[in-house]
Write an enzyme that holds these catalytic residues in place. Structure first.
Site, PDB file in Angstrom:
ATOM      1  N   ASP A  40      -9.957   0.655  -6.266  1.00  0.00           N
ATOM      2  CA  ASP A  40      -9.130  -0.422  -5.645  1.00  0.00           C
ATOM      3  C   ASP A  40      -9.008  -1.388  -6.316  1.00  0.00           C
ATOM      4  O   ASP A  40     -10.151  -2.201  -6.659  1.00  0.00           O
ATOM      5  CB  ASP A  40      -9.730  -0.757  -4.146  1.00  0.00           C
ATOM      6  CG  ASP A  40      -8.810  -1.545  -3.338  1.00  0.00           C
ATOM      7  OD1 ASP A  40      -8.454  -2.463  -4.008  1.00  0.00           O
ATOM      8  OD2 ASP A  40      -8.964  -1.383  -1.892  1.00  0.00           O
ATOM      9  N   HIS A  41      -7.834  -1.623  -6.961  1.00  0.00           N
ATOM     10  CA  HIS A  41      -7.908  -2.553  -8.089  1.00  0.00           C
ATOM     11  C   HIS A  41      -8.026  -3.932  -7.611  1.00  0.00           C
ATOM     12  O   HIS A  41      -8.553  -4.800  -8.399  1.00  0.00           O
ATOM     13  CB  HIS A  41      -6.676  -2.518  -8.770  1.00  0.00           C
ATOM     14  CG  HIS A  41      -5.260  -3.275  -8.212  1.00  0.00           C
ATOM     15  ND1 HIS A  41      -4.798  -2.403  -7.158  1.00  0.00           N
ATOM     16  CD2 HIS A  41      -4.856  -4.369  -8.291  1.00  0.00           C
ATOM     17  CE1 HIS A  41      -3.768  -3.557  -6.673  1.00  0.00           C
ATOM     18  NE2 HIS A  41      -3.752  -4.411  -7.384  1.00  0.00           N
ATOM     19  N   HIS A  67      -6.924  -2.749   0.161  1.00  0.00           N
ATOM     20  CA  HIS A  67      -7.241  -4.070  -0.421  1.00  0.00           C
ATOM     21  C   HIS A  67      -7.635  -4.993   0.440  1.00  0.00           C
ATOM     22  O   HIS A  67      -8.493  -5.760   0.349  1.00  0.00           O
ATOM     23  CB  HIS A  67      -5.901  -4.742  -0.816  1.00  0.00           C
ATOM     24  CG  HIS A  67      -5.412  -3.669  -1.863  1.00  0.00           C
ATOM     25  ND1 HIS A  67      -5.944  -2.708  -2.836  1.00  0.00           N
ATOM     26  CD2 HIS A  67      -3.964  -3.394  -2.354  1.00  0.00           C
ATOM     27  CE1 HIS A  67      -4.884  -2.237  -3.686  1.00  0.00           C
ATOM     28  NE2 HIS A  67      -3.680  -2.466  -3.259  1.00  0.00           N
TER      29      HIS A  67
END
Ligand code: BG6
Length: 491
Positions: A180-181, A243
């Site tokens: 999950d960036h 996110h």
């Protein structure tokens, strides 16, 4: 303070499936370039890109030359560094659905079994299972191997479990890195630092002192170019399941006993499991869906969602969602968490707003009658900053309180290039640190909270409200928060 150790990396082979794709060009290759230019990659570290396009390594390097530069940025691009970086990069066309297609990789990796081996799947999720099987059957998985996956990890809990099952058949959980960036963003890690590196926040971080928390992830971009994918997904699956819930759990979790991967992830999962379920009519009452119509930004008009060629003109996919969530725990009982995210909103703004309760008894007259409480505003985008709103006595001969901000702008403090979120994550992946990656049970728990919301939307045929591109979303989102006597922070 070093959240995660910066120990030297071992020699590695980074096998990039989807090497010619958009994410590789925009984020992954530039991130590796920056780490190379900071001399953080060992000399014997290779990037082996694969894709369907037939070309050789020279052709691939030439295409990177043309495409990647703009994503590095002129001010950070150095020709000599770039040339030396390109020497690390190799390319092999691989048909991942054909077991025989893996032979070029078998040849390229032969004799390098002792090296760290990363399989990075920057591909459509329907290829996760074939690739896991393919690398397994080709005998490519060694004890030093890891696999990294990009979201979306499934469309619901069941499909996520199926993907996870197929990965678990050939990799151990300790080898699986779910990306999950947002967890790679500096300010997200700074949330950990802020909460657990400073003693004075902790006593305030609870329902006795906090009235509500707002998380906004607003984007000004639309879905152009990705319409077909987006229309099957929508904002709830695209942004909230991953996110936004990750931001929320980091804000809400109990202090972990250490920064070790499982210590942190054990605390995160407790929050996910403590989310009060939103089911049936409760899901409807606590959610707003929106879809943008044509509108305008300062640089001109933009079309509406349904005007995109690849979107059916009767689509009811949401491009905006707002939710009122609660966490059933001692710490958070009675504190609403408001989440909202959308495409084509007024500006690209990602921020967390923590509103504190008013003083129990005011002895001062104030300019605004204490209508707005103390606030901590943690901004992730466009700039990274932390602001605290406090009351002071305004200069003058009477005692009049006025709200002002204590400002901490990370650009001013650190005065250096802000890392791409992937830079940290890719290093951790090569290094073998899973703290900033999602564990299987986290993904499952996040879906378990999301699925009933979607089910309620279908059951009640809860279709999106329209909003004009370039605004803060449908009016219904204001109505949602005003039920608690609050308003979104849009200063
Ligand atoms: C991605 C979504 O995960 O996050 C995109 O798929 C979205 O739709 C992006 O634009 C937002 O990321 P960031 O880092 O720009 O906030």
């Amino acid at each position: 303070m070093n959240l995660i150790s910066n120990e030297a990396l071992l020699p590695f082979d980074f096998i990039l499936f989807g090497g010619t794709g958009d994410l590789s060009i925009r984020k992954l290759i530039p991130s590796l370039y920056f780490r190379h230019s900071e001399k953080q990659l060992p000399e014997d570290g290779r990037i082996i890109a694969t894709g369907r396009t037939a070309m050789d390594s020279i052709g691939f390097r030439q295409s990177l030359d043309v495409q990647v530069r703009e994503h590095i940025g002129e001010q950070d691009f150095d020709q000599l560094t770039w040339d030396s970086f390109l020497q690390r990069i190799h390319y092999y066309p691989v048909d991942v659905t054909d077991p025989a297609g893996y032979q070029p990789l078998v040849d390229a990796l032969a004799g390098r079994e002792e090296h760290v081996r990363v399989f990075y799947l920057s591909v459509a999720p329907n290829l996760f299972t074939p690739i896991a099987r393919g690398v397994h059957e080709a005998g490519l998985i060694t004890e030093h191997s890891r696999v990294a996956l990009e979201k979306p990890l499934g469309r619901d809990r069941q499909s996520a479990e199926e993907i996870n099952d197929s990965l678990s058949a050939v990799f151990d959980e300790g080898q699986i890195y779910r990306i999950d960036h947002y967890l790679g963003k500096e300010t997200v890690q700074n949330l950990l630092a802020l909460r657990f590196g400073n003693a004075f926040f902790e006593p305030l971080w609870r329902s006795e002192r906090i009235s509500d928390i707002q998380i906004t992830v607003a984007e000004s971009l639309g879905v152009e170019g990705r319409g077909a994918f987006y229309d099957q997904t929508g904002a709830l699956r695209e942004m909230v399941q991953n996110h936004m819930l990750q931001l929320m759990v980091i804000l809400a979790m109990e202090p972990p006993v250490s920064i070790d991967p499982d210590a942190v992830r054990d605390e995160k999962i407790k929050v996910l499991r403590a989310l009060k379920p939103l089911k049936g009519i409760e899901a409807i009452e606590n959610s707003v869906r929106g879809q943008y119509r044509a509108g305008a930004f300062s640089n001109g008009p933009v079309p509406g969602y349904l005007d995109n060629e690849d979107i059916p003109n009767d689509s009811t996919t949401e491009t905006f969602v707002a939710l009122r969530a609660e966490i059933a725990s001692w710490r958070w009982e009675g504190v609403p968490f408001f989440l909202r995210t959308g495409k084509r909103m007024e500006s690209k703004t990602t921020e967390i707003v923590i509103n504190f309760k008013k003083v129990p008894h005011s002895i001062f007259p104030t300019a605004d009658g204490f209508s707005t409480p103390n606030q901590l505003i943690i901004r992730l985008q466009p700039e990274e900053s932390i602001r605290m709103r406090i009351y002071v006595k305004a200069w003058g001969d009477d005692i009049q309180l006025q709200p002002v901000y204590l400002n901490l702008d990370f650009n001013d403090v650190f005065q250096k290039r802000r890392m791409i979120a992937y830079e940290r994550l890719l290093l951790d992946l090569i290094r073998g640190n899973q703290t900033l990656f999602m564990r299987r049970d986290e993904v499952a728990a996040a879906w378990a909270w999301i699925d009933p919301i979607r089910a309620a939307w279908e059951q009640y045929q809860y279709t999106p409200k329209n909003y004009t591109a370039g605004t803060w979303g449908p009016g219904a989102a204001n109505a949602l928060i005003s039920k608690d006597g609050l308003r979104w922070n849009e200063d």
